[in-house]
Design an enzyme around this catalytic site. Sequence first.
Site, PDB file in Angstrom:
ATOM      1  N   ALA A  33     -40.845 -18.886 -16.473  1.00 58.90           N
ATOM      2  CA  ALA A  33     -41.789 -19.963 -16.153  1.00 58.90           C
ATOM      3  C   ALA A  33     -42.337 -20.599 -17.439  1.00 58.90           C
ATOM      4  CB  ALA A  33     -42.934 -19.419 -15.308  1.00 58.90           C
ATOM      5  N   TYR A  72     -40.845 -20.614 -20.302  1.00 56.13           N
ATOM      6  CA  TYR A  72     -39.727 -21.342 -20.890  1.00 56.13           C
ATOM      7  C   TYR A  72     -39.617 -22.728 -20.257  1.00 56.13           C
ATOM      8  CZ  TYR A  72     -34.894 -22.409 -22.227  1.00 56.13           C
ATOM      9  OH  TYR A  72     -33.765 -23.005 -22.723  1.00 56.13           O
ATOM     10  N   GLU A 115     -13.372  -4.743 -28.590  1.00 55.01           N
ATOM     11  CA  GLU A 115     -14.291  -5.571 -27.809  1.00 55.01           C
ATOM     12  C   GLU A 115     -13.839  -5.577 -26.365  1.00 55.01           C
ATOM     13  OE1 GLU A 115     -13.948  -9.579 -29.240  1.00 55.01           O
ATOM     14  OE2 GLU A 115     -14.195  -8.966 -31.324  1.00 55.01           O
ATOM     15  N   LYS A 171     -12.475  -7.156 -23.108  1.00 51.27           N
ATOM     16  CA  LYS A 171     -11.724  -8.375 -22.839  1.00 51.27           C
ATOM     17  C   LYS A 171     -12.431  -9.053 -21.669  1.00 51.27           C
ATOM     18  CE  LYS A 171      -7.061 -10.165 -22.286  1.00 51.27           C
ATOM     19  NZ  LYS A 171      -7.358 -11.204 -21.310  1.00 51.27           N
ATOM     20  N   ASP A 191     -13.292 -11.439 -18.668  1.00 51.99           N
ATOM     21  CA  ASP A 191     -12.424 -12.040 -17.665  1.00 51.99           C
ATOM     22  C   ASP A 191     -12.976 -13.413 -17.279  1.00 51.99           C
ATOM     23  OD1 ASP A 191     -10.320 -12.247 -15.986  1.00 51.99           O
ATOM     24  OD2 ASP A 191     -11.029 -10.800 -14.511  1.00 51.99           O
ATOM     25  N   TYR A 209     -15.988 -14.876 -29.967  1.00 58.43           N
ATOM     26  CA  TYR A 209     -15.302 -13.763 -30.622  1.00 58.43           C
ATOM     27  C   TYR A 209     -14.429 -14.173 -31.804  1.00 58.43           C
ATOM     28  CZ  TYR A 209     -12.005 -15.230 -26.941  1.00 58.43           C
ATOM     29  OH  TYR A 209     -11.220 -15.953 -26.095  1.00 58.43           O
ATOM     30  N   LYS A 226      -5.003  -3.558 -21.277  1.00 55.14           N
ATOM     31  CA  LYS A 226      -5.509  -3.981 -19.971  1.00 55.14           C
ATOM     32  C   LYS A 226      -5.918  -2.805 -19.096  1.00 55.14           C
ATOM     33  CE  LYS A 226      -4.735  -7.810 -18.477  1.00 55.14           C
ATOM     34  NZ  LYS A 226      -4.028  -9.073 -18.493  1.00 55.14           N
ATOM     35  N   CYS A 250      -6.800   6.414  23.874  1.00 53.12           N
ATOM     36  CA  CYS A 250      -6.874   7.147  22.615  1.00 53.12           C
ATOM     37  C   CYS A 250      -5.504   7.754  22.306  1.00 53.12           C
ATOM     38  CB  CYS A 250      -7.925   8.245  22.720  1.00 53.12           C
ATOM     39  SG  CYS A 250      -7.897   9.390  21.336  1.00 53.12           S
ATOM     40  N   CYS A 291      -5.987  11.889  22.652  1.00 56.47           N
ATOM     41  CA  CYS A 291      -6.279  12.600  23.904  1.00 56.47           C
ATOM     42  C   CYS A 291      -5.997  11.743  25.132  1.00 56.47           C
ATOM     43  CB  CYS A 291      -7.722  13.091  23.905  1.00 56.47           C
ATOM     44  SG  CYS A 291      -8.917  11.768  24.140  1.00 56.47           S
ATOM     45  N   CYS A 322     -13.163   6.078  21.470  1.00 52.25           N
ATOM     46  CA  CYS A 322     -12.488   6.944  22.425  1.00 52.25           C
ATOM     47  C   CYS A 322     -13.549   7.545  23.325  1.00 52.25           C
ATOM     48  CB  CYS A 322     -11.731   8.046  21.690  1.00 52.25           C
ATOM     49  SG  CYS A 322     -11.344   9.452  22.742  1.00 52.25           S
ATOM     50  N   CYS A 340     -11.642  15.300  23.108  1.00 50.89           N
ATOM     51  CA  CYS A 340     -10.627  14.730  22.221  1.00 50.89           C
ATOM     52  C   CYS A 340     -10.507  15.606  20.971  1.00 50.89           C
ATOM     53  CB  CYS A 340     -11.049  13.316  21.825  1.00 50.89           C
ATOM     54  SG  CYS A 340      -9.927  12.550  20.646  1.00 50.89           S
TER      55      CYS A 340
HETATM   56  S1  IVH Z   1      -9.180 -12.769 -29.022  1.00 45.05           S
HETATM   57  C1  IVH Z   1      -5.788 -14.697 -31.202  1.00 45.05           C
HETATM   58  N1  IVH Z   1     -11.072 -11.483 -27.792  1.00 45.05           N
HETATM   59  O1  IVH Z   1      -7.821 -13.194 -23.642  1.00 45.05           O
HETATM   60  C2  IVH Z   1      -6.636 -13.917 -30.298  1.00 45.05           C
HETATM   61  N2  IVH Z   1      -9.616 -12.839 -26.515  1.00 45.05           N
HETATM   62  O2  IVH Z   1      -4.915 -12.952 -23.417  1.00 45.05           O
HETATM   63  C3  IVH Z   1      -7.522 -14.773 -29.531  1.00 45.05           C
HETATM   64  N3  IVH Z   1     -10.128 -12.898 -24.139  1.00 45.05           N
HETATM   65  O3  IVH Z   1      -7.015 -16.503 -24.343  1.00 45.05           O
HETATM   66  C4  IVH Z   1      -8.159 -14.056 -28.436  1.00 45.05           C
HETATM   67  N4  IVH Z   1     -11.879 -11.576 -24.222  1.00 45.05           N
HETATM   68  O4  IVH Z   1      -9.193 -16.015 -23.133  1.00 45.05           O
HETATM   69  C5  IVH Z   1     -10.024 -12.319 -27.668  1.00 45.05           C
HETATM   70  N5  IVH Z   1     -12.830 -10.312 -26.817  1.00 45.05           N
HETATM   71  C6  IVH Z   1     -11.784 -11.148 -26.707  1.00 45.05           C
HETATM   72  C7  IVH Z   1     -11.385 -11.690 -25.468  1.00 45.05           C
HETATM   73  C8  IVH Z   1     -10.287 -12.529 -25.420  1.00 45.05           C
HETATM   74  C9  IVH Z   1     -11.115 -12.319 -23.442  1.00 45.05           C
HETATM   75  C10 IVH Z   1      -9.083 -13.767 -23.551  1.00 45.05           C
HETATM   76  C11 IVH Z   1      -8.957 -15.126 -24.185  1.00 45.05           C
HETATM   77  C12 IVH Z   1      -7.518 -15.248 -24.584  1.00 45.05           C
HETATM   78  C13 IVH Z   1      -6.883 -14.239 -23.713  1.00 45.05           C
HETATM   79  C14 IVH Z   1      -5.597 -13.745 -24.314  1.00 45.05           C
END
Ligand code: IVH
Length: 678
Positions: free
Chosen positions: A36, A38, A115, A117, A119, A227, A316, A410, A413, A429, A435
């Site tokens: 608020a 902010y 790091e 990854k 999504d 990143y 992955k 059933c 039974c 049933c 049963c």
């Molecule tokens: S580094 C040259 N770091 O993954 C490397 N990518 O499969 C550049 N992604 O297109 C990517 N988290 O969309 C990097 N911590 C992370 C990431 C990340 C998600 C995605 C990004 C990239 C895809 C590659």
Amino acid sequence: MTVPARARQRAADLREQINQHNYRYYVLDDPVISDAEYDRLLRELQELESKYPALITADSPTQRVGAQPLSSFAEVKHKVPMLSLSNAFDENEVIAFDRRIRERAELGVVEYVAEPKMDGLAVSLSYEHGVLVRGATRGDGTTGEDVTQNIKTIRSIPLRLLGNRHPRSIEVRGEVFMTHTGFLALNERQRNAGLKEFVNPRNAAAGSLRQLDPKLTAERPLQMFCYAAGEVENARMPETQHELLRQLRAWGLAASPLAALVKGVDQCLAYYRDLVESRKSLSYPIDGVVYKVNSLRLQRTLGAVSRAPRWALAHKFPAEEETTIVNAIEVQVGRTGAITPVARLEPVFVGGVTVSNATLHNRAEIERLDVKIGDTVVVRRAGDVIPEIVKVVKSRRPRTAKRFRFPDRCPVCRSEIVYEGGEGIIARCSGGLYCSAQRKEMLKHFASRRAMDIDGLGDKIIDQLVEAGMVEDAGDLYALTAAQLASLDRLAEKSARNLINALERSKWTTLSRFLFALGISQVGETTARQLAHHYGSLRAVMDATEDELQSLTDIGPIVAANIHMFFRQPHNEQVIDKLRQRGVVWPETKQSKQDPSSLPLSGKTMVLTGTLSAMTRDEAKTKLQRLGAKVTGSVSRKTDYVIVGADPGSKASKAEQLGIEMLDEAQFIQLLAEHRVK
Ligand code: IVH
């Protein structure tokens, strides 16, 4: 209109404050003011700017939304291509990746940054003299779309970098994503507005960033973690990935708080395993770990092959969705007779395990999915949840696909199936305990860990006991002999004896476990605990009226009726009596006031020696005291009974000399059972 110096100063102050609060909120995750407050700062700035439009700057926090809808996005050529990553699906591929790097770099141990990854979708931000001038999607890696107006609506992206030593120009890369709660809320809004829902947070993030009208994007809960840096002009940049993340944060750009420096492949794998565990508790979606060589110089030396760098790897998580075939649809009969359709699948590896069954819940679900036998389906298993069919791949439906007809009897039974619940979606049933499927399920529940906790009484044994006619109800379990059990398939004599001991141990229980074990429809552990706590004794629960039951939190009219009904069934009362006769016992509180001298063991002096298998000595002592006994530490002529556990000490021999009556553990438990506390 000339702008008074005071107004100009105030606008600059407000901008500075708002940027700092954004930084605290998104980068440090440590806000110091409420939403608020902010909003008040932002509103004040908006008012000033509308009064003196000359004050408006492109990087003012008020300029996040406001641009006109576009008719299409312009193309953006990335100066440095946005690469993709090579994937690894198991640990060996990670080990091979590390080996390749060590060989090329001639190093013993390589330092990496690990790091999550994210999504979401990759985005590039361009800042000139610290001001955000463009945001673009990755596109095919060479050419993306100019989504600047939409990028500006994302509050975790600073419109102006913090501090004052910025490169003349810099391109920052990262991932735009949506949190799980943001995704659910968005889908709820979509649903309420009669619009299409998004399949997952990634699609929702991508769809939101590609809105032509930035006002729509502004309503979507997007965030970004940075990143990497693309092209940088005129600046000394850090020498490692880890330092780079720190520099990005110092400029007010959010980077993953979970990024960590790791040494060697073992620490990479340990990081991965940790993240697999903590993934559930994260508020945003991730689909793996990215390992990056920490030294940027080494990154440059290693370079890239085709479109992926040699210095990074995406490890992955196992996919949570896979496609497979429905081989059959069958129904299962549950403890309370509920009939649940289950899809028998061609086994498929998904979410880290092999899945061969998926629940279809009920008739309505089969209709909603429009699933047929022979269909190709998308199965989902996230975390520990029960595998589910997400959708049917209609384009792959064979002509021979068969509709599933819900049975009217059933399958176990042959009793009639009745339909109840809203629109009759719950099939049940009507056979009740006639049963055998219901009996089996009821016994499995009774024996389960959170109910009576009968160690070793597994599903297979229960199936056999019911099929052989050895057990009709829970009470019969306590009349089983080791010889009877040893006659079952796959049960060695030793296991049979262990099971008898486990049954014996389970007899001393608690009221809440017992209530839960009875398997009253919709009475889970919490309700059972509440009942035990509130009523204190089984009698009191049995005698409670529906109205009284409903006065407990969590108990509504349906559950109250279920409880009441359950205890009105003569059959259930018989089973309860049988259980108590055979020694199932629990302490009860709130007993009717009792004269201590009327307790069954009052005036008796007892001694415990040796180890008991069903309880500790302290527990045994409390139980005896509750029955009125005096429990002492040494045997004398005044001792009435000595209870002898395994490996007894000198007390047992003394008792023998004095001719004092001794009870072994089984007799002791029997004694407790006989004098059950009413
Ligand atoms: S580094 C040259 N770091 O993954 C490397 N990518 O499969 C550049 N992604 O297109 C990517 N988290 O969309 C990097 N911590 C992370 C990431 C990340 C998600 C995605 C990004 C990239 C895809 C590659």
